[in-house]
Design a protein around this motif. Structure first.
Motif, PDB file in Angstrom:
ATOM      1  N   TRP A  53       0.813  -1.211   0.000  1.00 60.88           N
ATOM      2  CA  TRP A  53       0.000   0.000   0.000  1.00 60.88           C
ATOM      3  C   TRP A  53       0.853   1.272   0.000  1.00 60.88           C
ATOM      4  O   TRP A  53       0.475   2.281  -0.588  1.00 60.88           O
ATOM      5  CB  TRP A  53      -0.916  -0.003   1.229  1.00 60.88           C
ATOM      6  CG  TRP A  53      -0.163   0.123   2.524  1.00 60.88           C
ATOM      7  CD1 TRP A  53       0.485  -0.875   3.212  1.00 60.88           C
ATOM      8  CD2 TRP A  53       0.060   1.323   3.270  1.00 60.88           C
ATOM      9  NE1 TRP A  53       1.087  -0.371   4.332  1.00 60.88           N
ATOM     10  CE2 TRP A  53       0.844   0.968   4.396  1.00 60.88           C
ATOM     11  CE3 TRP A  53      -0.335   2.651   3.104  1.00 60.88           C
ATOM     12  CZ2 TRP A  53       1.234   1.914   5.345  1.00 60.88           C
ATOM     13  CZ3 TRP A  53       0.051   3.581   4.049  1.00 60.88           C
ATOM     14  CH2 TRP A  53       0.834   3.203   5.148  1.00 60.88           C
ATOM     15  N   ASP A  54       2.025   1.198   0.666  1.00 63.57           N
ATOM     16  CA  ASP A  54       2.888   2.372   0.764  1.00 63.57           C
ATOM     17  C   ASP A  54       4.048   2.326  -0.219  1.00 63.57           C
ATOM     18  O   ASP A  54       4.953   3.158  -0.148  1.00 63.57           O
ATOM     19  CB  ASP A  54       3.422   2.525   2.182  1.00 63.57           C
ATOM     20  CG  ASP A  54       4.219   1.309   2.624  1.00 63.57           C
ATOM     21  OD1 ASP A  54       4.725   1.319   3.755  1.00 63.57           O
ATOM     22  OD2 ASP A  54       4.319   0.335   1.856  1.00 63.57           O
ATOM     23  N   ALA A  55       4.020   1.351  -1.117  1.00 60.39           N
ATOM     24  CA  ALA A  55       5.051   1.201  -2.163  1.00 60.39           C
ATOM     25  C   ALA A  55       6.434   0.904  -1.605  1.00 60.39           C
ATOM     26  O   ALA A  55       7.427   1.025  -2.328  1.00 60.39           O
ATOM     27  CB  ALA A  55       5.114   2.440  -3.056  1.00 60.39           C
ATOM     28  N   ARG A  56       6.515   0.459  -0.364  1.00 56.68           N
ATOM     29  CA  ARG A  56       7.820   0.191   0.242  1.00 56.68           C
ATOM     30  C   ARG A  56       8.249  -1.261   0.111  1.00 56.68           C
ATOM     31  O   ARG A  56       9.413  -1.594   0.338  1.00 56.68           O
ATOM     32  CB  ARG A  56       7.798   0.588   1.716  1.00 56.68           C
ATOM     33  CG  ARG A  56       7.700   2.070   1.954  1.00 56.68           C
ATOM     34  CD  ARG A  56       7.820   2.420   3.418  1.00 56.68           C
ATOM     35  NE  ARG A  56       7.795   3.860   3.645  1.00 56.68           N
ATOM     36  CZ  ARG A  56       7.955   4.428   4.838  1.00 56.68           C
ATOM     37  NH1 ARG A  56       8.149   3.670   5.896  1.00 56.68           N
ATOM     38  NH2 ARG A  56       7.899   5.736   4.959  1.00 56.68           N
ATOM     39  N   SER A  57       7.348  -2.106  -0.227  1.00 62.67           N
ATOM     40  CA  SER A  57       7.720  -3.510  -0.371  1.00 62.67           C
ATOM     41  C   SER A  57       6.904  -4.158  -1.465  1.00 62.67           C
ATOM     42  O   SER A  57       5.831  -3.670  -1.834  1.00 62.67           O
ATOM     43  CB  SER A  57       7.536  -4.257   0.952  1.00 62.67           C
ATOM     44  OG  SER A  57       6.193  -4.174   1.384  1.00 62.67           O
ATOM     45  N   GLY A  58       7.444  -5.243  -1.969  1.00 60.24           N
ATOM     46  CA  GLY A  58       6.751  -5.971  -3.011  1.00 60.24           C
ATOM     47  C   GLY A  58       7.628  -7.078  -3.520  1.00 60.24           C
ATOM     48  O   GLY A  58       8.786  -7.219  -3.120  1.00 60.24           O
ATOM     49  N   TYR A  59       7.075  -7.886  -4.373  1.00 64.93           N
ATOM     50  CA  TYR A  59       7.861  -8.947  -4.980  1.00 64.93           C
ATOM     51  C   TYR A  59       7.215  -9.364  -6.292  1.00 64.93           C
ATOM     52  O   TYR A  59       6.067  -9.003  -6.580  1.00 64.93           O
ATOM     53  CB  TYR A  59       8.032 -10.137  -4.029  1.00 64.93           C
ATOM     54  CG  TYR A  59       6.779 -10.571  -3.310  1.00 64.93           C
ATOM     55  CD1 TYR A  59       6.477 -10.092  -2.038  1.00 64.93           C
ATOM     56  CD2 TYR A  59       5.899 -11.491  -3.884  1.00 64.93           C
ATOM     57  CE1 TYR A  59       5.338 -10.492  -1.374  1.00 64.93           C
ATOM     58  CE2 TYR A  59       4.772 -11.896  -3.226  1.00 64.93           C
ATOM     59  CZ  TYR A  59       4.498 -11.397  -1.969  1.00 64.93           C
ATOM     60  OH  TYR A  59       3.361 -11.806  -1.316  1.00 64.93           O
ATOM     61  N   TYR A  60       7.979 -10.120  -7.069  1.00 61.37           N
ATOM     62  CA  TYR A  60       7.588 -10.471  -8.420  1.00 61.37           C
ATOM     63  C   TYR A  60       7.773 -11.961  -8.664  1.00 61.37           C
ATOM     64  O   TYR A  60       8.588 -12.617  -8.005  1.00 61.37           O
ATOM     65  CB  TYR A  60       8.427  -9.679  -9.433  1.00 61.37           C
ATOM     66  CG  TYR A  60       8.259  -8.189  -9.305  1.00 61.37           C
ATOM     67  CD1 TYR A  60       9.043  -7.444  -8.425  1.00 61.37           C
ATOM     68  CD2 TYR A  60       7.290  -7.518 -10.050  1.00 61.37           C
ATOM     69  CE1 TYR A  60       8.867  -6.075  -8.296  1.00 61.37           C
ATOM     70  CE2 TYR A  60       7.120  -6.152  -9.933  1.00 61.37           C
ATOM     71  CZ  TYR A  60       7.906  -5.429  -9.055  1.00 61.37           C
ATOM     72  OH  TYR A  60       7.727  -4.070  -8.936  1.00 61.37           O
TER      73      TYR A  60
END
Length: 125
Positions: A53-60
């Protein structure tokens, strides 16, 4: 009720780039992770990537790691999927989705509660 609309799909040659957009209407999505999935005929939806939501984490997914990236502009209620170095195997209908729970992340379709209608991406060899 939130609705999502994707755009930006099309036909591109292998090695090219596309940027998909996903615009949310009917309510803010700033507290929800956004995921992108894709589906090819006869197969289930496959996870592409997720951004918190805060664009601070993610993965692909491994298949797109290093080539695809997700971003978001919460002020515009819009999310993006930048796709670079496209390959014919990236051909699919691409869907954006928002997480079912605030502040959560996930890679399963069941983790997401609102879906767009999809946009076709075709990569020619």
């Amino acid at each position: 009720q939130v609705q999502l609309v994707e755009s930006g799909g099309g036909l591109v040659q292998a090695g090219g780039s596309l940027r998909l957009s996903c615009v949310a209407s009917g309510g803010p999505v700033s507290r929800y992770a956004v995921g992108w999935f894709r589906r090819t005929p006869g197969k289930e939806r496959a996870f592409v990537g997720v951004l918190s939501w805060d664009a601070r984490s993610g993965y692909y997914a491994e298949s797109v790691q290093g080539r695809f990236s997700i971003s978001r502009d919460n002020a515009k209620n819009t999310m993006y999927l930048q796709m670079n170095n496209l390959k014919p195997e990236d051909t699919a209908v691409y869907y954006c989705a928002t997480a079912r729970r605030p502040f959560g992340l996930g890679r399963r379709p069941d983790d997401y509660g609102t879906w767009g209608q999809g946009t076709q991406v075709t990569v020619s060899s």
